[in-house]
Design an enzyme around this catalytic site. Sequence first.
Site, mmCIF file in Angstrom:
data_model
loop_
_atom_site.group_PDB
_atom_site.id
_atom_site.type_symbol
_atom_site.label_atom_id
_atom_site.label_comp_id
_atom_site.label_asym_id
_atom_site.label_seq_id
_atom_site.Cartn_x
_atom_site.Cartn_y
_atom_site.Cartn_z
ATOM 1 N N ARG A 88 3.988 -1.139 55.010
ATOM 2 C CA ARG A 88 5.195 -0.337 54.875
ATOM 3 C C ARG A 88 6.408 -1.241 54.991
ATOM 4 O O ARG A 88 6.520 -2.032 55.919
ATOM 5 C CB ARG A 88 5.282 0.756 55.941
ATOM 6 C CG ARG A 88 6.652 1.424 55.904
ATOM 7 C CD ARG A 88 6.709 2.771 56.509
ATOM 8 N NE ARG A 88 8.060 3.314 56.361
ATOM 9 C CZ ARG A 88 8.461 4.437 56.909
ATOM 10 N NH1 ARG A 88 7.623 5.160 57.622
ATOM 11 N NH2 ARG A 88 9.701 4.860 56.740
ATOM 12 N N ARG A 97 8.230 5.489 50.565
ATOM 13 C CA ARG A 97 7.409 4.718 51.498
ATOM 14 C C ARG A 97 5.933 4.839 51.154
ATOM 15 O O ARG A 97 5.476 5.864 50.645
ATOM 16 C CB ARG A 97 7.679 5.149 52.950
ATOM 17 C CG ARG A 97 7.342 6.562 53.367
ATOM 18 C CD ARG A 97 8.395 7.624 53.035
ATOM 19 N NE ARG A 97 9.731 7.413 53.527
ATOM 20 C CZ ARG A 97 10.179 7.849 54.700
ATOM 21 N NH1 ARG A 97 9.417 8.552 55.497
ATOM 22 N NH2 ARG A 97 11.404 7.620 55.065
ATOM 23 N N ASP A 100 4.010 6.923 56.173
ATOM 24 C CA ASP A 100 4.852 7.281 57.319
ATOM 25 C C ASP A 100 3.957 8.064 58.271
ATOM 26 O O ASP A 100 3.264 8.996 57.843
ATOM 27 C CB ASP A 100 6.007 8.153 56.820
ATOM 28 C CG ASP A 100 6.934 8.635 57.922
ATOM 29 O OD1 ASP A 100 7.192 7.862 58.869
ATOM 30 O OD2 ASP A 100 7.417 9.777 57.823
ATOM 31 N N ASP A 102 4.276 10.054 61.810
ATOM 32 C CA ASP A 102 5.204 10.551 62.835
ATOM 33 C C ASP A 102 4.437 11.304 63.922
ATOM 34 O O ASP A 102 3.543 12.099 63.614
ATOM 35 C CB ASP A 102 6.218 11.525 62.216
ATOM 36 C CG ASP A 102 7.166 10.834 61.252
ATOM 37 O OD1 ASP A 102 7.413 9.626 61.413
ATOM 38 O OD2 ASP A 102 7.661 11.521 60.340
HETATM 39 C C1 X6L Z 1 19.964 17.628 54.570
HETATM 40 C C2 X6L Z 1 19.990 16.288 54.856
HETATM 41 C C3 X6L Z 1 18.755 18.258 54.557
HETATM 42 C C4 X6L Z 1 18.818 15.605 55.129
HETATM 43 C C5 X6L Z 1 17.590 17.587 54.818
HETATM 44 C C6 X6L Z 1 15.155 16.150 55.414
HETATM 45 C C7 X6L Z 1 16.367 14.158 55.665
HETATM 46 C C8 X6L Z 1 13.997 15.440 55.631
HETATM 47 C C9 X6L Z 1 15.226 13.467 55.881
HETATM 48 C C10 X6L Z 1 17.621 16.259 55.128
HETATM 49 C C11 X6L Z 1 16.365 15.522 55.406
HETATM 50 C C12 X6L Z 1 14.023 14.092 55.878
HETATM 51 C C13 X6L Z 1 9.309 13.094 53.565
HETATM 52 C C14 X6L Z 1 10.221 13.674 52.693
HETATM 53 C C15 X6L Z 1 11.224 12.221 53.872
HETATM 54 C C16 X6L Z 1 7.967 13.535 53.545
HETATM 55 C C17 X6L Z 1 8.595 15.061 51.804
HETATM 56 C C18 X6L Z 1 12.770 13.356 56.122
HETATM 57 C C19 X6L Z 1 12.695 11.867 56.098
HETATM 58 N N1 X6L Z 1 9.967 12.180 54.314
HETATM 59 N N2 X6L Z 1 9.882 14.663 51.806
HETATM 60 N N3 X6L Z 1 11.425 13.120 52.897
HETATM 61 N N4 X6L Z 1 7.670 14.520 52.661
HETATM 62 N N5 X6L Z 1 8.214 16.001 50.973
HETATM 63 O O1 X6L Z 1 7.096 13.068 54.279
HETATM 64 O O2 X6L Z 1 11.727 13.959 56.358
HETATM 65 S S1 X6L Z 1 12.522 11.265 54.468
HETATM 66 MG MG MG Z 2 8.703 11.218 58.543
HETATM 67 MG MG MG Z 3 8.439 7.973 60.580
#
Ligand code: X6L
Ligand code: MG
Ligand code: MG
Length: 172
Positions: A88, A97, A100, A102
């Site tokens: 990663r 990525r 991940d 968590d």
């Molecule tokens: C506004 C701003 C609304 C930011 C939501 C949501 C930011 C989720 C980061 C957010 C916001 C994340 C995954 C992902 C990511 C994953 C899917 C995060 C961290 N990780 N989308 N996006 N699966 N489907 O594992 O979760 S980046």
């Molecule tokens: Mg995550």
């Molecule tokens: Mg993480």
Amino acid sequence: MPEAGFTRASLGLGGNIGEPVRAMATALKALNERDDCRVVAVSRLYRTPPWGKTDQSFFYNACAILDTRLDPEALLTLCLEIEREMKRVRNERWGPRTIDIDILTYGEVEKSLPSLELPHPRMTERGFVLMPLADIAADLSVGGRTVAEWLKDADVAGIEVADESGDWWRAA
Ligand code: X6L
Ligand code: MG
Ligand code: MG
């Protein structure tokens, strides 16, 4: 109930570049092969639209229940080590990525450190976490509601089951 000396934790896994399913399976097998960790349950595999930063590929996501003798900090270090072994690279925030891992919950522990917040502070808003977690821990209580209750209010648009079996990770 976990065996004496073990604490039941839940993990969220995801990835969207390279071979994310193989990476998630390899991570779960690496955890399960340790004497201080046991993978008790793994959710179905999901294909999920990207959240946060939406101009990237779909993700694969899953959750697992893990019984462990590691404390939360040691479990976090282990998860980060596994991520690193799987190459990663941490580029942009919320970006693509390979894998991940968590920690979502660790027993009943509630704590807030700069490096680790338990339960995971945003797990109750994320369909791509709640949907797989509900497969294996629908009655788990997080912040005063069960996973099943949080899921009822979550946005799950576009989330699809990619593998119906709970043992996709053993074959991959
Ligand atoms: C506004 C701003 C609304 C930011 C939501 C949501 C930011 C989720 C980061 C957010 C916001 C994340 C995954 C992902 C990511 C994953 C899917 C995060 C961290 N990780 N989308 N996006 N699966 N489907 O594992 O979760 S980046
Ligand atoms: Mg995550
Ligand atoms: Mg993480």
